[in-house]
Enzyme design. Structure first.
Site, short mmCIF file in Angstrom:
data_model
loop_
_atom_site.label_atom_id
_atom_site.label_comp_id
_atom_site.label_asym_id
_atom_site.label_seq_id
_atom_site.Cartn_x
_atom_site.Cartn_y
_atom_site.Cartn_z
CB CYS A 3 19.03 -32.25 -6.62
SG CYS A 3 18.77 -33.77 -5.68
CB CYS A 6 18.23 -32.24 -1.07
SG CYS A 6 19.70 -33.03 -1.75
CG ASP A 429 -12.63 1.77 -3.85
OD1 ASP A 429 -13.85 1.76 -3.76
OD2 ASP A 429 -11.88 2.54 -3.22
CG ASP A 628 -7.64 3.76 -1.28
OD1 ASP A 628 -8.83 3.39 -1.36
OD2 ASP A 628 -7.30 4.94 -1.11
CG ASP A 632 -11.49 -0.61 -0.77
OD1 ASP A 632 -12.69 -0.62 -1.07
OD2 ASP A 632 -10.74 0.37 -0.97
#
Length: 742
Positions: A3, A6, A429, A628, A632
């Protein structure tokens, strides 16, 4: 771990070690992520601390750990089901023997074993119940060994609640059996053996269902792992031989036949084919491949046989990186889990105090009715469920990130997943994100009766020796249209203006207006077309033959087909869309008009992109950046959520929080939508987990009974507790049905 308590215990003991900066334990994935200073604490000390807390620390970075983990979990499920079946075999007759006399009192005609009438033979009746409950307690021994150990270490967990509750039931019943044996048959009405037996049986059932459901949350990873081929065909000296995938080295020449999967990443050296890369990108259409094109491990070769050179093997392949990203994401915690973690840390001790306090209060209120007080005490301990709290967030994150990976969307962690649903503005972009990222011939406008194909052939012939991207685009455009270009007899590049060449004995000029003005070429009749092209964001290139204008060839970085629809989807979701570019404002606004973007950040230098993102953040909204390129990367890191287009550079992908494996902007609204659905699922889970305990514990404490309602039977409390955990995991599994909007 059984649980949230723990997981909290491990975080606490490891976090106390000197040199440990942070520790996060995920209940659903059973993994710990620990940041520590190697000079201050050793890994062996961390492992020792975990084991001292009562848990076994397994290596998570061995290559065979996934297979071992899968086998271990399958064995765990088998053992749990076996224990449940054994417990049920004894619990059913135990419950029948306990309940039949009560049902018979209502007039029900029930067959009952001779000699076990509790009124006539109370001691044999009690002894048979003991004989039936012992095997059930035996198969549930782990609740006691783990639960009491945790209690002794002052970090009680769910097992502690079950252990204390059922021990109280059995101990109280044994005391009453002793009273019966010593001449007090009336104590037969105060036996709780069936309560303890059925509680253990129901919780074993709940744990079995929970383990099966948790196994389903990681199916996306299993699918990805199962795609990787086990062998490869090595080509040496013209001969082919099959070798294990582990023996493939960078530089090896490998053969792949139709219908086989690519073993490692590389580049095609010979042959043509179409390859299904859907496992990486989510794109169902096969991609054509020829010499020089990249191929990726686990993608499916559909048609032709090819040879390719291995470039990335083992953990360096795209597939291995994706698996690692998804595993890291599934093991992470979302900030929304912080409240559940805080509650879980104090939950079990508080429940124990509530149970003790309520039991004592009812004992006093009923004038010493121990049976009533024990019922309250056991019900509270059994109905409380820290499991549901611990599973609410990680199960949904596991399914959500796995579903994203199936659709080519890699979400790197719980924080990114949570932040994405709050995004108010997305910065796109332009080059390579909204547009294709490469110039293409868009228009051919001949003048003075010139044929369009002839104009394009002349322009391509002049540009054939040029290294300028626009010149190369014109040559490629002529090839695409089947127009053949002649070889220039003379060629001279004029920096910043264009090309001067001689073709078939004719003087050809190809360039901008400045070049035409220098040579006195009249552009009358072409100005209107050139102005229109410029308004559309296209670059007009004038062509003149022997001093006379022959026409215009326009080149532009064209908008991707899906960009406008993707931007419209984002706007319908209530998200503002902005475009950022280094292009001049006129060209930028032309592209913005094509795709429906209202806010344009133009003429922004690469190094200033992150500053522009920071300015938008100052407006008080969450900002996502989609890009990309290498330039960037700083902006992706600055944004609240950085989203990298998968065809981009490794630097951009490493800087991003979300990676889109396809170069398709339509995956951006899908990623945001998936984030919204996952966070909504997490909130539902947390609402159920908190609400269940907030309502269930008072009912178990007898609040309804005070108001004239029924008293909660501990057996029903156990059933409800098991149901709560299973319901949370089952709700998370609903995300597996998620489908991106068309």
């Amino acid at each position: 771990m059984t649980c949230a308590a723990c997981a909290g215990r491990i975080e606490k003991v490891v976090g106390r070690l000197e040199g440990v900066d942070s520790v996060s334990v995920n209940l659903a994935t059973e993994k710990a992520s620990i940041a520590y200073e190697a000079g201050s604490v050793r890994l062996s000390q961390i492992r020792a601390a975990i084991e001292k807390a009562g848990f076994q620390a397994l290596e998570a970075d061995r290559s065979d750990v996934a297979e071992e983990d899968r086998k271990r979990k399958q064995k765990e499920i088998r053992v749990l089901w076996t224990k449940f079946v054994v417990a049920a075999c004894f619990a059913v007759p135990l419950l029948y023997i306990a309940m039949a006399p009560m049902l018979a009192a209502t007039g029900a005609m029930l067959p009952f074993p001779a000699g076990l009438d509790p009124m006539m033979n109370p001691l044999p009746y009690a002894l048979v119940e003991i004989a039936l409950v012992v095997p059930i307690v035996g198969v549930g021994y782990r609740f006691y060994t783990v639960g009491f150990k945790a209690l002794w270490q002052r970090s009680p967990n769910m097992d502690s609640l079950i252990a204390v509750g059922t021990t109280a039931a059995v101990s109280y019943s044994l005391y009453n059996t002793w009273q019966i044996a010593h001449g007090a048959p009336e104590y037969v009405d105060a036996l709780y053996f069936e309560t303890a037996g059925v509680i253990i049986t129901l919780i074993l059932l709940g744990k079995s269902l929970e383990a099966v459901s948790k196994g389903k949350t990681g199916e996306a990873i299993k699918k990805l792992m199962g795609l990787a081929p086990k062998t490869a065909i090595l080509v040496e000296g013209g001969a082919e031989r099959e070798i294990p995938i582990e023996e493939v080295e960078v530089g090896d020449l490998l053969a792949v036949k139709p219908g086989a999967r690519i073993p490692v990443d590389g580049s095609v050296t010979e042959g043509q084919t179409a390859i299904d890369e859907s496992m990486l990108t989510g794109e169902s259409m096969p991609v054509d491949k020829a010499a020089g094109d990249p191929v990726y491990a686990a993608s499916l070769n559909t048609t032709g046989a090819i040879l390719f050179r291995a470039e990335k093997v083992g953990r360096d392949t795209a597939l291995a990186r994706i698996i690692q990203l998804v595993e890291d994401a599934q093991g992470s915690k979302a900030p929304i889990a912080a409240l559940a973690d805080k509650v879980s840390g104090i939950f079990v001790p508080v429940v124990c105090l509530i149970a003790l306090g309520a039991g004592t209060a009812w004992l006093l209120a009923t004038g010493g009715d121990l049976k009533f007080a024990v019922t309250i005490f056991i019900s509270i301990l059994v109905i409380a469920c820290p499991c549901a709290l611990g599973l609410a967030t990680p199960t949904a994150i596991m399914v959500g990130t796995g579903k994203g990976a199936e659709n080519g969307i890699l979400i790197k962690g719980g924080e990114a997943l949570e932040t994405a649903h709050k995004v108010g503005i997305i910065v796109l972009d332009k080059t390579g994100t909204i547009t294709e990222g490469r110039p293409t011939v868009t228009d051919v406008l001949p003048a003075g009766g010139m044929d369009a194909d002839l104009l394009l052939a002349v322009a391509a012939s002049a540009e054939k020796g040029s290294e300028h991207p626009l010149g190369q685009a014109i040559v490629a455009g002529a090839e695409d249209r089947g127009v053949s270009a002649a070889k220039a007899e003379q060629f001279r590049s004029l920096t910043g203006r264009g090309i001067e060449a001689r073709i078939d004995g004719k003087a050809v000029l190809a360039g901008n207006r400045k070049l035409m003005d220098e040579h006195g070429v009249s552009l009358t009749g072409l100005d209107a077309g050139a102005g229109r092209l410029a308004e559309e964001g296209k670059t007009p290139m004038y062509v003149a033959i022997d001093g006379k204008a022959a026409g215009i060839v326009a080149v532009a970085d064209v908008v991707k087909p899906s960009s406008r629809a993707a931007i419209e989807r984002l706007q319908k979701m209530g998200i503002e869309v902005a475009m950022i570019t280094g292009d001049n404002r006129r060209t930028a606004e032309a592209i913005a008009r094509q795709v429906g973007v209202d806010r344009v950040l133009a003429e922004v230098l690469p190094e200033d992109k992150s500053a522009e993102v920071a300015r938008l953040q100052e407006e008080g909204r969450k900002v996502a950046m989609v890009g990309d390129g290498i330039n960037d990367a700083p902006a992706l890191a600055q944004a609240d959520v950085g989203i990298a287009i998968g065809s981009g550079t490794d630097v951009a992908m490493e800087s991003a929080d979300i990676v889109l494996m396809r170069s398709d902007l339509s995956d951006v609204p899908t990623a945001i939508d998936l984030s919204k659905k996952t966070i909504r699922n997490i909130k539902q889970n947390l609402c159920w987990a908190f609400g269940y305990n907030v309502v269930g514990i008072p009912i178990a404490a007898g609040v309804l009974y005070l108001l004239g309602g029924p008293l909660l039977n501990p057996i029903f409390a156990a059933a409800a507790m098991s149901l709560s955990s299973v319901s949370v995991v089952t709700n998370a599994l609903r995300l597996k049905r998620y489908k991106p909007a068309a």
